[in-house]
Design an enzyme around this catalytic site. Sequence first.
Site, PDB file in Angstrom:
ATOM      1  N   ASP A  24      32.519  47.574  48.884  1.00  0.00           N
ATOM      2  CA  ASP A  24      33.480  47.810  47.799  1.00  0.00           C
ATOM      3  C   ASP A  24      33.699  49.304  47.603  1.00  0.00           C
ATOM      4  O   ASP A  24      33.115  50.134  48.316  1.00  0.00           O
ATOM      5  CB  ASP A  24      32.987  47.160  46.493  1.00  0.00           C
ATOM      6  CG  ASP A  24      31.745  47.851  45.929  1.00  0.00           C
ATOM      7  OD1 ASP A  24      31.204  48.761  46.582  1.00  0.00           O
ATOM      8  OD2 ASP A  24      31.321  47.477  44.821  1.00  0.00           O
ATOM      9  N   ASP A  36      33.423  52.111  44.570  1.00  0.00           N
ATOM     10  CA  ASP A  36      32.932  52.349  43.211  1.00  0.00           C
ATOM     11  C   ASP A  36      33.454  53.713  42.745  1.00  0.00           C
ATOM     12  O   ASP A  36      33.178  54.727  43.384  1.00  0.00           O
ATOM     13  CB  ASP A  36      31.394  52.362  43.194  1.00  0.00           C
ATOM     14  CG  ASP A  36      30.801  51.109  43.833  1.00  0.00           C
ATOM     15  OD1 ASP A  36      30.981  50.031  43.267  1.00  0.00           O
ATOM     16  OD2 ASP A  36      30.169  51.222  44.907  1.00  0.00           O
ATOM     17  N   ASP A  54      35.600  48.872  41.785  1.00  0.00           N
ATOM     18  CA  ASP A  54      35.031  48.964  40.439  1.00  0.00           C
ATOM     19  C   ASP A  54      35.420  50.303  39.827  1.00  0.00           C
ATOM     20  O   ASP A  54      35.224  51.354  40.444  1.00  0.00           O
ATOM     21  CB  ASP A  54      33.480  48.890  40.483  1.00  0.00           C
ATOM     22  CG  ASP A  54      32.982  47.525  40.904  1.00  0.00           C
ATOM     23  OD1 ASP A  54      33.765  46.560  40.841  1.00  0.00           O
ATOM     24  OD2 ASP A  54      31.805  47.428  41.297  1.00  0.00           O
TER      25      ASP A  54
END
Length: 399
Positions: free
Chosen positions: A240, A242, A323
Amino acid sequence: CMKSNSVIPIEQKYVLQIKCDGKKIENEPPTKKSRLSKGVNMYACQNCTPLHHFNSRLTDALEILEQHAFFRLDQNAESRALAFRRGSATLKACPHKITSVDSLKNLPYIDTSNSSKAGHCKKVITEILEEGFSDEVEDIVNSDFYKTMKLFCGIWGVGPSTAKKWFDSGHRHLNDIKNLKLNKDQTVGLEYYEDLNTPVSKDEALCVSEIVKTVCMEIKKDLLVTLVGGFRRGKPAGHDVDLLISHPTQGEEKHVLPKVMEKLKDNFLYTDKKMSSGTTHPQYTGKSSTMDQFEKCFSIFKLDLPKSTKNGNEKPWKAIRVDLIVVPTDQYPFALLGWTGTKHFEREIRRYTKTEKKVVLTSHGMYTTDTKQSIEAKTEEEIFKKLDLEFRPPSERCC
Ligand code: DCT
Ligand code: MG
């Protein structure tokens, strides 16, 4: 942005390494002089743990055992998993390649007479050193249980307990899951399964970061966007992206997230916004939860791919987990430290801090356990210094 190269899954890497005796896959280890003269410490946060180390053949095997322990969900699952991770972290910090059982002597969490869990690490390492492979690890990697749990846990929003429930009900394929009752996260997790299980490249992460930065600049020109997580540690790919969002003036970060989300609404395939839970300063709630209290958004981002990587019927974009975490500037160094990872590094620095310094460290700040007195720091370096720890840059926190 370039389309990511696929990253070899850990168990496949383990098998490949066994097949070629660790020679082809082992990455180039660093030759830093300072590392060579030192032993391995008890707390992983005290060690220099680079991304490329000398013992990946062994650590891959231990991390398969760690993951398997998590999947089993039995009574001691967590502590069994932790024991394998600690053994693996020790080997990653070893400044040389382990080639014989003799060189395991005195290694923390591997050569300790009073722990059966350390004994388990040593047994597996010994098997690999002597036989070239471990029966236990081979059996796990080839088991229906492990393969299915990996498949189901790859769905965003699915953890080991849901995956195990499905496994126990006889489900083995993603198709079996489609007709089950799923929550929102799991529904989109399944919809974008392939993309979300294709590693995010550094280029893609930088692209997302630039898009978020541009939008933030439009809202307030001094907003700061920082790429954290694995990419800050130097990983070439991750699962992912961040991003910390902050502002040099305290309070100026407030109300920014809804504006960022509004401006990016066409870029999101899905968002799940989490608000700070209340007025109490999170560092004094006494909760030992690893989840912090920052205002944040867990999203699935639709990243347009450059023309060169689009071919034929393939869709011209990739779904990427992103995120966004909004951090007030006085907590920024703590959030930076907490979100840079690894998860094990964070667990270890908090354990060291609590046990050795009687200080509670979180992503919000740190305070003494007895007087609850807050300890301020303006930079990551200052946090390490105040904890009497040798500073470890992100690239040395890869435990
Ligand atoms: N983190 C933590 N405890 C957790 C999960 C995460 O302290 N239980 C911290 C450490 C890393 C950071 O948050 C980002 O988490 P991930 O994205 O899950 O980890 P990563 O290191 O960035 O790994 P990847 O490269 O796969 O994204
Ligand atoms: Mg990450």
